[in-house]
Scaffold this motif. Sequence first.
Motif, short mmCIF file in Angstrom:
data_model
loop_
_atom_site.label_atom_id
_atom_site.label_comp_id
_atom_site.label_asym_id
_atom_site.label_seq_id
_atom_site.Cartn_x
_atom_site.Cartn_y
_atom_site.Cartn_z
N GLY A 149 0.90 -1.29 -0.02
CA GLY A 149 0.02 0.11 0.01
C GLY A 149 0.77 1.38 0.05
N PRO A 150 1.62 1.42 1.02
CA PRO A 150 2.74 2.44 1.07
C PRO A 150 3.83 2.54 -0.08
CG PRO A 150 2.38 1.74 3.18
CD PRO A 150 1.86 0.67 2.24
N GLY A 151 3.82 1.40 -0.88
CA GLY A 151 4.94 1.32 -1.85
C GLY A 151 6.25 0.71 -1.20
N VAL A 152 6.25 -0.32 -0.27
CA VAL A 152 7.25 -1.02 0.31
C VAL A 152 7.26 -2.30 -0.41
CG1 VAL A 152 8.48 -1.57 2.45
CG2 VAL A 152 7.01 0.61 2.44
N PHE A 153 8.51 -2.69 -0.94
CA PHE A 153 8.44 -4.20 -1.64
C PHE A 153 9.78 -4.70 -1.32
CE2 PHE A 153 5.94 -1.13 -4.24
CZ PHE A 153 4.70 -2.00 -4.37
N MET A 154 9.70 -5.79 -1.43
CA MET A 154 10.69 -6.86 -1.44
C MET A 154 11.85 -6.49 -2.47
SD MET A 154 10.48 -8.95 1.21
CE MET A 154 9.34 -9.14 2.34
N PRO A 155 13.35 -6.91 -2.29
CA PRO A 155 14.17 -6.68 -3.24
C PRO A 155 14.03 -7.94 -4.20
CG PRO A 155 15.17 -7.55 -1.36
CD PRO A 155 13.67 -7.14 -1.02
N GLU A 156 14.42 -7.61 -5.44
CA GLU A 156 14.62 -9.03 -6.41
C GLU A 156 15.15 -10.16 -5.73
OE1 GLU A 156 15.36 -9.98 -11.05
OE2 GLU A 156 16.34 -8.31 -10.14
N TYR A 157 16.28 -9.87 -5.34
CA TYR A 157 16.94 -11.11 -4.54
C TYR A 157 18.09 -10.42 -3.65
CZ TYR A 157 20.35 -9.70 -8.28
OH TYR A 157 21.22 -8.94 -9.01
N VAL A 158 18.61 -11.44 -2.90
CA VAL A 158 19.73 -10.95 -2.25
C VAL A 158 20.81 -11.72 -2.33
CG1 VAL A 158 20.62 -10.99 0.37
CG2 VAL A 158 18.17 -10.33 -0.18
N GLU A 159 22.08 -10.98 -2.78
CA GLU A 159 23.22 -11.71 -3.18
C GLU A 159 24.46 -11.23 -2.48
OE1 GLU A 159 26.00 -12.56 -7.12
OE2 GLU A 159 24.70 -10.68 -7.17
N VAL A 160 25.15 -12.63 -1.73
CA VAL A 160 26.39 -12.33 -0.74
C VAL A 160 27.61 -12.48 -1.25
CG1 VAL A 160 27.03 -12.84 1.44
CG2 VAL A 160 24.81 -13.12 1.04
N ALA A 161 28.47 -11.84 -1.34
CA ALA A 161 29.88 -12.08 -1.90
C ALA A 161 30.88 -11.82 -0.64
CB ALA A 161 30.11 -11.08 -3.00
N ILE A 162 31.94 -12.28 -0.74
CA ILE A 162 32.95 -12.25 0.32
C ILE A 162 34.39 -11.98 -0.28
CG2 ILE A 162 31.91 -13.88 1.80
CD1 ILE A 162 33.97 -16.35 1.12
N SER A 163 35.15 -11.40 0.47
CA SER A 163 36.68 -10.80 0.00
C SER A 163 37.58 -10.79 1.09
CB SER A 163 36.58 -9.62 -0.37
OG SER A 163 37.50 -9.02 -0.72
N ASP A 164 38.87 -11.14 0.91
CA ASP A 164 39.96 -11.01 2.02
C ASP A 164 40.52 -9.25 2.06
OD1 ASP A 164 39.70 -13.54 2.97
OD2 ASP A 164 41.33 -14.16 1.39
N ASP A 165 40.44 -8.69 0.71
CA ASP A 165 41.08 -7.51 0.55
C ASP A 165 40.15 -6.40 0.48
OD1 ASP A 165 40.14 -7.71 -1.93
OD2 ASP A 165 42.18 -8.11 -2.63
N GLY A 166 38.91 -6.70 0.38
CA GLY A 166 37.71 -5.54 0.09
C GLY A 166 37.78 -5.12 -1.18
N GLU A 167 38.47 -5.63 -1.94
CA GLU A 167 38.31 -5.09 -3.38
C GLU A 167 37.92 -6.28 -4.58
OE1 GLU A 167 41.73 -3.57 -4.65
OE2 GLU A 167 41.73 -1.85 -2.89
#
Length: 746
Positions: free
Chosen positions: A672-690
């Motif tokens: 009603g107020p225009g609040v929706f779910m995201p299409e998906y949630v994706e998780v990625a990992i890294s050792d260096d942040g890049e």
Amino acid sequence: MALASCSSPESIEFSIVPYPSQIETGSGQFHLSSNTQLLVQNQEEFSEEIAFFQSMMQQALGQKLSDGTGKNILEIRKSENSDTPESYHLSISADKILLEAGDAQGIFYGMITLRQLLPASFESGQISEGITFPELEINDQPQYDWRAMHLDVSRHFFSMDYLRRYVDLLSLYKLNKLHLHLTDDQGWRIEIKKYPELTEQGAWRTFNEQDSICIEKSKEDPRFALESKHIEMRDGTPYYGGYYTQDELREFVKYAQTKHVEIIPEIDMPGHMMAAIAIFPELACNGEAAWGDLFSTPLCPVNEEVYTFVENVLTEVMDIFPSKYIHIGADEVEKKTWEESTAAQKFMKENGMNNVNELQSYFVNRVSAFLQKNGKEVVVWDDAMAGGIDPNLKVMYWRNWVAEVPDKAAQNGNEVILTPGDPFYFSSPNSKLFDIYNKPLLGSKFPKELSDKIKGMQACLWTETIPSEALADAMLFPNVLALAERAWSVEEAQDWDSFKTRLNGQLLRLDQLGVKYEYNPSTKLIPFMNVDTEAKQIGITLESEISKPTIYYTTDGSQPTTASNLYKGEFFVNGSANIAAAVFQDGKITEPVLHKQVDYHKAIGKSVEYLKPWNKSYPAGDAGSMTDGYRGEESYNDGKWQGFTNDFAVTVDMGEKTTLNSISASFMQAAGPGVFMPEYVEVAISDDGENFESILKIDNDIPITEKTKVVKDFKGSLEGKEARYVKVVAPNVQRGFIFVDELVIN
């Protein structure tokens, strides 16, 4: 007199609402009777207040108190040491009651406190030969200057008798202002002698959509029926309406003044003016009274005839109402006709205006200047800020979904009146007593140095679907009492458990006064969390609307029974727990059962980099929100859910290489107020942040057609992989809002 200091109201057996700033109690008593002597200093200065008090004594004892010698004394006198006009000192000992204040307002409020100490039966005229008061000493003054209720008499009309009764009830709880919403699209309720057509025609209507809704609801609940005294037949057709003459309003204002209630009129403009534009279509840029995409056609801000009309109306309004405040609305303005008007566009270009919001500011500032020149202060709804605003205007903050409003207004120099629709619109069924008393009204980041810009609090009763006095009573009470205590009492004197107990005594009083209140306290539990990063645990506190509930709970999600943990106050969770808790009455579980997931997880307190910003209206706890341990409740504006109008994309820095077993992220949908779910949630990992490796993708399975509010946990395994950085991305494909409350990483 031996008095015990009371820093908290918990131990008080008698009912005073709102609770005093400072109170000490003793063990003695004062016996009030017809033999009590009334000793008054400054009789002339407090003449109206003494008359009010003597009418109380006449009603309680069957006769007024005498100024002759008596067995004991009730003394009223002027103090030279009062802090504010509304402060008072009340001392009750075995042989004397002393009420003193520096101003008539303070004397009156001290009398109101004495009135609440009288037996509730006094309110319906039951006479007593003697009345016992407890030994006590009170020093009291309000937290806020603006303590107000509002009444919309445009959508549905209310008699002058009801207005006077409303004032009586507001004054009983030390509320000092009544904001009267006199005009709107659905009806013009104030006589303007320069324009008699405004009430001859604008005060009456054939049944509209709102009336039809009420008529349909009245089949199940007679309180929704339109009151016959506001209906008249014209050529066989029923017309609904009514208005107040100027003489009626002047008498009403004088009556309210005796109860120290200030009547603040609102003439809403430039929007919400269809009742006037229907009679004088030349007041609109397009020459017609109609509905735009969202709201009704507004006044035309580039038409000089509009300002002649507005100033003539306001001149008569100022003559009726001595209040130093005039409310001019300035909310929900449909600006489409301004955008389409050649004259408006030409005016904007000539005056260097970039958009129609600036045109609205021109209108507001011009009307405000007229009122200010006549010695008035101007109040507006917060919508008026869109194109810039005069810092001298008072701003009513009602759009609580626009969280930055109080900050912006205060930074601009405006005083702010807290009037958030949730929970202070009492016409909403979502307005709950607990929230009215407890819900935070300002964001956690509101600058403390600007706290003096918060002028006070006000709740509103909009009457689109409230056509009767009985239904108005039910929506107002006992909610008004929670507002009154919150606006008057200092924070140290506000105590929810005490209020619930004291409320019972006030309900007896309202019964005797014939107030048709509606109070059905829910057994629903309200959880609060306290994240302790030193002990690495989360404390859980459970609240309820009912007084002194018996609560049992489990931590494994199983249904609680009387053999489960008895709730005795805050308890703590290490790691993860699925709390299930319920109120038990007569040994039996009641609905609803609370289910609350609590996690002290590995990411709590870890830093979060936002790759896309949050929406400034829903900051929650700013940058720490995703890893603070606090989980949101049912409302996305509870200060725990963080809102985004772009994609959600963040990186959590775990601080060091960490074994990652699982992740969970909660999202909300409220279509009603225009609040929706995201299409998906994706998780990625890294050792260096890049350089990131995607290791998990969770698709959404909640369709956009789902209309009921739903919370979904996007959770999955991270397979024990090791990494320092965890990136979470959730695309906002609907381009509305998405809300997230916590990233749980273990």
